[in-house]
Design an enzyme around this catalytic site. Structure first.
Site, PDB file in Angstrom:
ATOM      1  N   ASP A   1     -13.134  95.302  46.221  1.00  0.00           N
ATOM      2  CA  ASP A   1     -12.403  94.039  46.248  1.00  0.00           C
ATOM      3  C   ASP A   1     -11.121  94.159  45.417  1.00  0.00           C
ATOM      4  O   ASP A   1     -11.111  94.764  44.338  1.00  0.00           O
ATOM      5  CB  ASP A   1     -13.320  92.950  45.676  1.00  0.00           C
ATOM      6  CG  ASP A   1     -12.638  91.621  45.517  1.00  0.00           C
ATOM      7  OD1 ASP A   1     -12.057  91.135  46.505  1.00  0.00           O
ATOM      8  OD2 ASP A   1     -12.697  91.058  44.403  1.00  0.00           O
TER       9      ASP A   1
ATOM     10  N   GLU B   1      -9.827  97.223  49.747  1.00  0.00           N
ATOM     11  CA  GLU B   1      -9.362  95.907  50.211  1.00  0.00           C
ATOM     12  C   GLU B   1      -7.899  95.797  49.781  1.00  0.00           C
ATOM     13  O   GLU B   1      -7.595  95.430  48.643  1.00  0.00           O
ATOM     14  CB  GLU B   1     -10.224  94.800  49.606  1.00  0.00           C
ATOM     15  CG  GLU B   1      -9.899  93.415  50.152  1.00  0.00           C
ATOM     16  CD  GLU B   1      -8.862  92.682  49.315  1.00  0.00           C
ATOM     17  OE1 GLU B   1      -7.691  92.642  49.755  1.00  0.00           O
ATOM     18  OE2 GLU B   1      -9.211  92.168  48.247  1.00  0.00           O
TER      19      GLU B   1
ATOM     20  N   ASP C   1     -12.912  84.892  53.484  1.00  0.00           N
ATOM     21  CA  ASP C   1     -11.909  83.982  52.947  1.00  0.00           C
ATOM     22  C   ASP C   1     -11.111  83.270  54.033  1.00  0.00           C
ATOM     23  O   ASP C   1     -10.323  82.373  53.725  1.00  0.00           O
ATOM     24  CB  ASP C   1     -10.931  84.742  52.042  1.00  0.00           C
ATOM     25  CG  ASP C   1     -11.505  85.025  50.667  1.00  0.00           C
ATOM     26  OD1 ASP C   1     -12.402  84.284  50.224  1.00  0.00           O
ATOM     27  OD2 ASP C   1     -11.064  86.005  50.032  1.00  0.00           O
TER      28      ASP C   1
END
Length: 509
Positions: A296, A343, A395
């Protein structure tokens, strides 16, 4: 990354259907694996599995190592003789209560203490003494016991000897607390044993079916976490233990004020002095759980957005240099080749792209991002092989909800891509979703991931998270029996047509 072109589904276990307050690692998870196989999929992506705080966000976890007790299957505990059917009924009746899981787990602990078999006791003892657990388990269990004693208040509000930064006084205070809370600490070790035992069973089944488990490692942990409480020197804290600065991202398409995540930042100099030991342990721990791991906020390892703790929004932050390649060199020197995915969404600089390429990590593309003025590089036809492509992420709005909210030229660009497969009837947003799924699967990306909400054709009611908001997120549950044979058949057909069907499934229908 992987030897074959693959595709898979994004679904967090908490979103699985079931009778209890949360989806879990029990029968519904095993059924989902079977459905993935029948739909031709070979990857199951989940969100972080750690225990969560009051917001429920898996990206604001209270431990970088522990498992979320809410994901423990009560049905599996009943099959193992640790719960009775009446206790399952009582737990189901309390569904919706955030503390509903606590009662049956404590009942299982009492029954284990009273009547566990020799094999069960040996398994618990082996778990507790394993080198893979000893470096974090007692700290987590102690933190969880103290958290309960002090009614889930921030550890800054705990008594001064424990909350203070005097490490000598802290050691004495912790020794006393551990002696007083020995039974409660044992309970929390037991809960972790249950979680990792059930996860391993699921992992074994995924291997039998040829399905990779794809995890997610958040860059930060919550201030109210075992990691910060026991490793205060590894984080940017003042003399009272408060964060001096917190993480986030600058203003972007999601939020005009940026996102102020609120977690403490790492004291990277101290991590470097320790040879990045905490990070090596953290990544190794996750790679025992998963076949593939998403990092992440990868750009935060190159430079991170530092927001003063006193600032109400992230708009006043600034970029600060991160550890860069030194961290990953230290990790790979210990662990070898790393099956990681970067990411790399958001504000990506040449330095971020350079590090990703030097490390040989695939990046990400998101089809929903492809239709703005400057994001054509997310288009499926422009996607390179060293990529994991998504229709959307946790998201994003669902693809149907997103499309139905578009207007003007952006909507027209989406329709032009979707209609490559033939005309679409006006208003048929479900068909648009399937065409975008097909475009993602047909890209050159080595792995294509589709949120289960897109496979189900759900609108905004299926959204998992809205960045920049603190309430109403992470609660979505998949309706039972919603992955019908017709849905699975269409998914399998698209998967086969795009060359992503596993070889051992190509001859069976």
């Amino acid at each position: 990354m992987t030897a074959l072109r693959r595709s898979g589904i994004l679904l967090h276990p908490s979103s699985l259907p079931g009778r209890f307050s949360s989806g879990d690692l029990g029968p519904a998870a095993f059924r989902f694996l079977d459905l993935l196989a029948r739909g031709g999929q070979s990857v199951w992506q989940v969100l972080p599995l750690g225990p969560v705080g009051p917001t429920g966000s898996p990206y604001d976890g209270t431990s970088a190592f522990a498992g979320n007790p809410q994901l423990i299957s009560l049905e599996v505990l009943a099959d193992d003789g640790l719960l009775e059917s009446t206790e399952l009924d009582q737990a189901a009746a309390r569904a919706g209560d955030p503390n509903a899981q606590e009662v049956p787990l404590r009942a299982a602990w009492r029954r284990f203490e009273a009547s566990a078999t020799a094999d069960q006791r040996a398994a618990l003892a082996a778990f507790e003494s394993s080198p893979e657990q000893v470096f974090w388990l007692d700290d987590w269990a102690t933190f969880a016991a103290l958290d309960r004693r002090y009614e889930n208040r921030s550890w800054l509000e705990w008594p001064a000897p424990i909350a203070g930064l005097d490490l000598g006084t802290l050691a004495d205070a912790l020794a006393g607390a551990r002696a007083e809370l020995v039974d409660e600490i044992a309970y929390h070790r037991f809960v972790q044993f249950l979680f990792f035992d059930q996860w391993q069973r699921l992992r074994d089944q995924s291997k039998r079916l040829g399905i990779l488990l794809y995890g997610d490692l958040p860059i930060y942990v919550a201030h109210h976490s075992a990691d910060v409480f026991f490793g205060r020197e590894l984080f940017e804290l003042d003399q009272a233990g408060r964060s001096t600065a917190v993480g986030g991202v600058p203003p972007d398409a999601f939020s005009a004020d940026g996102q102020r995540w609120g977690q403490p930042l790492y004291a990277w100099g101290r991590h470097r002095e320790e040879g990045y030991r905490w990070w090596i342990r953290r990544i190794a721990h996750n790679l025992r759980l998963f076949d593939l791991l998403r990092l992440d906020h990868f750009r935060g390892f190159v430079a991170y957005w530092r927001v003063p703790a006193s600032a109400p929004t992230a708009a006043g932050g600034r970029w600060v240099r991160g550890p860069g390649r030194r961290l990953f060199d230290a990790v790979s020197a210990t662990l070898g080749e790393l099956p990681l995915v970067a990411e790399d969404l958001g504000v990506i600089t040449p330095a971020v792209e350079r590090l990703r390429r030097e490390l040989g990590l695939p990046g990400m593309r998101v089809v929903q991002f492809a239709f703005g003025e400057d994001h054509g590089w997310h288009l499926p036809e422009r996607c390179p092989e060293d990529t994991v492509i998504y229709t959307g992420t946790h998201d994003n709005d669902t693809t149907r909800g997103w499309f139905e909210g578009l207007e003007g030229s952006e909507r027209e660009r989406v329709l032009r891509l979707a209609e490559v497969g033939g005309p679409i009837a006006a208003g048929d947003s479900l068909e648009v979703v399937w065409r975008l799924v097909a475009a993602a699967l047909g890209s050159r990306a080595e792995i294509a991931i589709v949120p289960v909400q897109d496979v189900l054709g759900l609108g905004s009611e299926g959204r998992m998270n809205t960045p920049g908001t603190a309430v109403g997120n992470w609660r979505w549950r998949m309706p039972d029996s919603s992955l019908t044979e017709s849905v699975l058949a269409r998914l399998r057909s698209l998967t086969e047509r795009s060359g992503r069907l596993p070889p051992d499934r190509r001859s069976s229908r």
